[in-house]
Motif scaffolding. Structure first.
Motif, mmCIF file in Angstrom:
data_model
loop_
_atom_site.group_PDB
_atom_site.id
_atom_site.type_symbol
_atom_site.label_atom_id
_atom_site.label_comp_id
_atom_site.label_asym_id
_atom_site.label_seq_id
_atom_site.Cartn_x
_atom_site.Cartn_y
_atom_site.Cartn_z
ATOM 1 N N GLU A 33 34.656 46.543 38.358
ATOM 2 C CA GLU A 33 36.042 46.678 38.380
ATOM 3 C C GLU A 33 36.637 48.001 39.025
ATOM 4 O O GLU A 33 37.689 47.961 39.741
ATOM 5 N N VAL A 84 36.579 47.608 42.695
ATOM 6 C CA VAL A 84 37.530 46.518 43.444
ATOM 7 C C VAL A 84 39.114 47.162 43.179
ATOM 8 O O VAL A 84 39.694 47.142 44.130
ATOM 9 N N THR A 85 39.255 47.831 41.970
ATOM 10 C CA THR A 85 40.632 48.636 41.943
ATOM 11 C C THR A 85 40.633 49.298 42.869
ATOM 12 O O THR A 85 41.955 49.786 43.317
ATOM 13 N N THR A 145 41.630 47.532 46.120
ATOM 14 C CA THR A 145 42.782 46.522 46.328
ATOM 15 C C THR A 145 44.077 47.154 45.282
ATOM 16 O O THR A 145 44.976 46.450 45.574
ATOM 17 N N LEU A 204 44.367 46.083 42.271
ATOM 18 C CA LEU A 204 44.558 45.017 41.481
ATOM 19 C C LEU A 204 44.251 45.559 40.080
ATOM 20 O O LEU A 204 43.138 46.331 39.771
ATOM 21 N N GLN A 205 44.878 45.062 38.958
ATOM 22 C CA GLN A 205 44.750 45.533 37.742
ATOM 23 C C GLN A 205 45.055 44.146 36.606
ATOM 24 O O GLN A 205 45.430 43.069 37.286
ATOM 25 N N GLU A 216 45.178 39.975 37.127
ATOM 26 C CA GLU A 216 44.842 39.556 38.643
ATOM 27 C C GLU A 216 43.466 40.179 38.963
ATOM 28 O O GLU A 216 42.961 39.436 39.749
ATOM 29 N N LEU A 217 43.108 41.331 38.287
ATOM 30 C CA LEU A 217 41.873 41.965 38.726
ATOM 31 C C LEU A 217 40.525 40.987 38.124
ATOM 32 O O LEU A 217 39.526 40.930 38.889
ATOM 33 N N LYS A 218 40.911 40.616 36.759
ATOM 34 C CA LYS A 218 39.903 39.527 36.368
ATOM 35 C C LYS A 218 39.593 38.405 37.113
ATOM 36 O O LYS A 218 38.683 37.797 37.343
ATOM 37 N N TYR A 274 40.099 40.517 49.448
ATOM 38 C CA TYR A 274 41.531 40.600 49.074
ATOM 39 C C TYR A 274 42.568 40.078 50.054
ATOM 40 O O TYR A 274 43.845 39.640 49.978
#
Length: 246
Positions: free
Chosen positions: A180, A183-184, A187, A189-190, A193-195, A224
């Motif tokens: 996580e 990726v965060t 991107t 993302l959180q 959406e991240l999951k 992404y």
């Protein structure tokens, strides 16, 4: 003005077609430069089938969420869950040819099979054929056959354990690099959406194993870009369709 209208009318069928099919190429997993012709490609949801051409390429009608199955003689069958309709590269691993385990506990071997003096050889002079058939003494000599059943079984067990250890190693590597946090950072993302992103685009062991060392940052960036092209509905985790029982 008329030319513009004609252009849109001509372009429309191609646009519709591009959104209702998925394309790709199938290669041998071990020899990745060898494409595989004649591979059966089946849409499990719509029951439509096709096969790869001489270059290993295929085109099949599909929509996001469909399951596409790839099968060929001598290769393991693979199933792909479509998260988008982009062109794909599929690698099929070759099936290993191994003899099935044979239970020989009910067989008594002829002492004439070997010239070695064995104090227990007398116990293995008859072949039990079972049923109403009489027990027949074996008189034919057998040459060039070496039975090593215990070692073969042990070797297969060792191979399975080694494969599991290797798989665990790659899974641990994927967990560390496709985390996580990683990726965060790339991107931003959180939350949900991240999951969803991490479930849909988590790299497989085969993908990571095929390219060493694996470029996780590059993969996450490409994933992404594909993620941004998805609709809000496609970004949500969808339940896999239930397969009918045989």
């Amino acid at each position: 003005m008329y030319k513009l209208i004609i252009f849109f009318l001509l372009a429309l069928p191609f646009g519709v077609f591009a959104q209702t099919v998925t394309t790709g190429t199938v290669f041998d997993y071990s020899k990745k430069t060898i494409s595989l012709p004649g591979v059966s490609v089946r849409n499990i949801n719509s029951k439509k089938t096709t096969s790869t051409n001489r270059e290993g390429k295929y085109t099949i009608a599909a929509t996001v969420g469909d399951l596409i199955e790839f099968s060929a003689v001598g290769y393991h069958t693979d199933t792909l869950y479509l998260t988008n309709l982009l062109n794909r590269t599929i690698y099929l691993p070759v099936k290993s040819n191994s003899l099935a385990d044979v239970d020989v506990r009910g067989v008594r071997m002829n002492s004439q099979i070997t010239d070695a003096k064995d104090p227990l050889a007398e116990k293995y002079t008859l072949l039990n054929t079972g049923g109403n058939l009489q027990r027949k003494r074996m008189t034919d000599k057998v040459g060039g056959l070496n039975l090593n059943l215990g070692y073969g079984k042990y070797k297969r067990q060792q191979r399975k354990e080694a494969d599991l250890e290797e798989k665990d190693m790659y899974l641990e590597e994927i967990d560390q690099n496709f985390s996580e946090k990683a990726v965060t950072e790339l991107t931003k993302l959180q939350g949900e959406e991240l999951k969803s992103f991490m479930v849909i685009y988590r790299p497989s062991v085969e993908l990571v194993k095929a390219e060493r060392p694996y470029r996780y940052n590059y993969y996450i960036s490409r994933a992404y870009v594909a993620w941004q092209k998805l609709t809000p509905q496609q970004k949500k985790l969808q339940d896999l369709p239930k397969l009918k029982e045989n």
